[in-house]
Design a protein around this motif. Structure first.
Motif, PDB file in Angstrom:
ATOM      1  N   ASP A   4       0.991  -1.237   0.054  1.00 28.99           N
ATOM      2  CA  ASP A   4       0.177  -0.058   0.037  1.00 28.99           C
ATOM      3  C   ASP A   4       0.788   1.026   0.004  1.00 28.99           C
ATOM      4  OD1 ASP A   4      -1.841   1.884   0.439  1.00 28.99           O
ATOM      5  OD2 ASP A   4      -2.910   0.741   1.835  1.00 28.99           O
ATOM      6  N   VAL A   5       1.169   1.742  -1.124  1.00 28.66           N
ATOM      7  CA  VAL A   5       2.296   2.676  -1.346  1.00 28.66           C
ATOM      8  C   VAL A   5       1.612   3.948  -0.947  1.00 28.66           C
ATOM      9  CG1 VAL A   5       3.579   3.935  -2.920  1.00 28.66           C
ATOM     10  CG2 VAL A   5       3.103   1.876  -3.434  1.00 28.66           C
ATOM     11  N   VAL A   6       0.398   4.491  -0.814  1.00 32.21           N
ATOM     12  CA  VAL A   6      -0.050   5.580  -0.431  1.00 32.21           C
ATOM     13  C   VAL A   6       0.047   5.742   1.250  1.00 32.21           C
ATOM     14  CG1 VAL A   6      -2.247   7.081  -0.038  1.00 32.21           C
ATOM     15  CG2 VAL A   6      -1.696   5.689  -2.302  1.00 32.21           C
ATOM     16  N   LEU A   7      -0.611   4.698   1.852  1.00 33.14           N
ATOM     17  CA  LEU A   7      -0.589   4.655   3.534  1.00 33.14           C
ATOM     18  C   LEU A   7       1.044   4.621   3.586  1.00 33.14           C
ATOM     19  CD1 LEU A   7      -2.293   4.551   5.518  1.00 33.14           C
ATOM     20  CD2 LEU A   7      -2.089   1.865   5.611  1.00 33.14           C
ATOM     21  N   MET A   8       1.972   3.892   2.980  1.00 34.05           N
ATOM     22  CA  MET A   8       3.303   3.929   3.559  1.00 34.05           C
ATOM     23  C   MET A   8       3.943   5.145   3.537  1.00 34.05           C
ATOM     24  SD  MET A   8       4.504  -0.034   2.268  1.00 34.05           S
ATOM     25  CE  MET A   8       6.327   0.573   2.573  1.00 34.05           C
ATOM     26  N   THR A   9       3.532   5.851   2.248  1.00 29.39           N
ATOM     27  CA  THR A   9       4.257   7.059   1.934  1.00 29.39           C
ATOM     28  C   THR A   9       3.877   8.121   3.017  1.00 29.39           C
ATOM     29  OG1 THR A   9       4.312   6.893  -0.422  1.00 29.39           O
ATOM     30  CG2 THR A   9       4.489   9.036   0.375  1.00 29.39           C
ATOM     31  N   ARG A  10       2.489   8.104   3.359  1.00 31.32           N
ATOM     32  CA  ARG A  10       2.006   9.203   4.291  1.00 31.32           C
ATOM     33  C   ARG A  10       2.672   8.909   5.740  1.00 31.32           C
ATOM     34  NH1 ARG A  10      -4.536   8.315   3.434  1.00 31.32           N
ATOM     35  NH2 ARG A  10      -4.789   9.496   1.523  1.00 31.32           N
ATOM     36  N   ALA A  11       2.938   7.791   5.908  1.00 36.24           N
ATOM     37  CA  ALA A  11       3.630   7.412   7.254  1.00 36.24           C
ATOM     38  C   ALA A  11       5.113   7.801   7.200  1.00 36.24           C
ATOM     39  CB  ALA A  11       3.513   5.873   7.665  1.00 36.24           C
ATOM     40  N   GLU A  12       5.640   7.803   6.214  1.00 31.86           N
ATOM     41  CA  GLU A  12       6.818   8.113   5.987  1.00 31.86           C
ATOM     42  C   GLU A  12       7.136   9.715   6.085  1.00 31.86           C
ATOM     43  OE1 GLU A  12       8.350   6.466   2.364  1.00 31.86           O
ATOM     44  OE2 GLU A  12       8.703   4.339   3.057  1.00 31.86           O
ATOM     45  N   ALA A  13       6.356  10.430   5.286  1.00 26.92           N
ATOM     46  CA  ALA A  13       6.083  11.596   5.428  1.00 26.92           C
ATOM     47  C   ALA A  13       6.182  12.411   6.881  1.00 26.92           C
ATOM     48  CB  ALA A  13       5.123  12.391   4.360  1.00 26.92           C
TER      49      ALA A  13
END
Length: 204
Positions: free
Chosen positions: A43-52
């Protein structure tokens, strides 16, 4: 002759106006065998939000290291940092919980009666998309819950959706009848053996 119309069609050629589509009976025991290979990427979207969110928290920590901060600015930064840390932690836990939920849901769904038809129709990716939205919904995403409900209807995951797809789960009597046809009862087997013995004696 006048007044005489065409001959009526045979019964097997007459169009039935109220014809209904036959129901597809699904095995009550569900689908057997391992689940298909998971077809989707992470889930790239969710992972990107967490990293940001984590990067934002780290940046605020660096700002707090500046020596010339006034007490007022420091207090404001500390408040922002606390909020950023909470947001990052929530998203990171959401990523972990969604990944675990996807794994569990995937295995459970492919053991259901509906999975027999999904496999026949090749709906592997469609089921995976439902699992992704459902896992995010269970992690607290309200928008994901709406998407999950729509996909559940398409996949026959509630009684009304099954009716629309003309699916039904075999009743206990139907399941018992199927087992009786495929595997004779022990009494019948013994009776067959006795008949064979009698036949062999008569032949002698």
């Amino acid at each position: 002759m006048a007044g005489i119309g065409p001959a009526p069609k045979p019964d097997d050629q007459r169009r039935r106006r109220n014809a209904t589509v036959a129901m597809t009976t699904l095995p009550a025991a569900g689908r057997t065998g391992p689940a298909p290979t998971w077809p989707l990427l992470d889930d790239v979207v969710l992972m990107t939000r967490a990293e940001a969110a984590r990067r934002a928290s780290d940046d605020l920590e660096l700002l707090l290291l500046e020596p010339d901060l006034t007490s007022r600015k420091r207090a404001a930064l500390e408040k922002r940092l606390e909020t950023a840390r909470i947001a990052a932690t929530v998203l990171e836990r959401q990523v972990a919980s969604v990944r675990e939920a996807e794994h569990t849901l995937w295995a459970e769904l492919w053991a259901t009666p509906q999975a027999v038809e999904w496999e026949r129709l090749g709906w592997v990716r469609e089921v995976a998309q439902y699992v992704r939205w459902k896992a995010r919904a269970e992690a607290g995403d309200l928008d994901a819950s709406k998407e999950a409900r729509q996909l559940a209807d398409r996949l026959g995951l509630n009684p009304l959706a099954m009716l629309r797809l003309r699916w039904k789960v075999a009743s206990a009597d139907e399941a018992e009848g199927s087992r009786a046809v495929t595997r004779p009862a022990s009494g019948a087997v013994r009776a067959q053996r006795r008949l064979k013995v009698v036949d062999s004696d008569e032949a002698v």
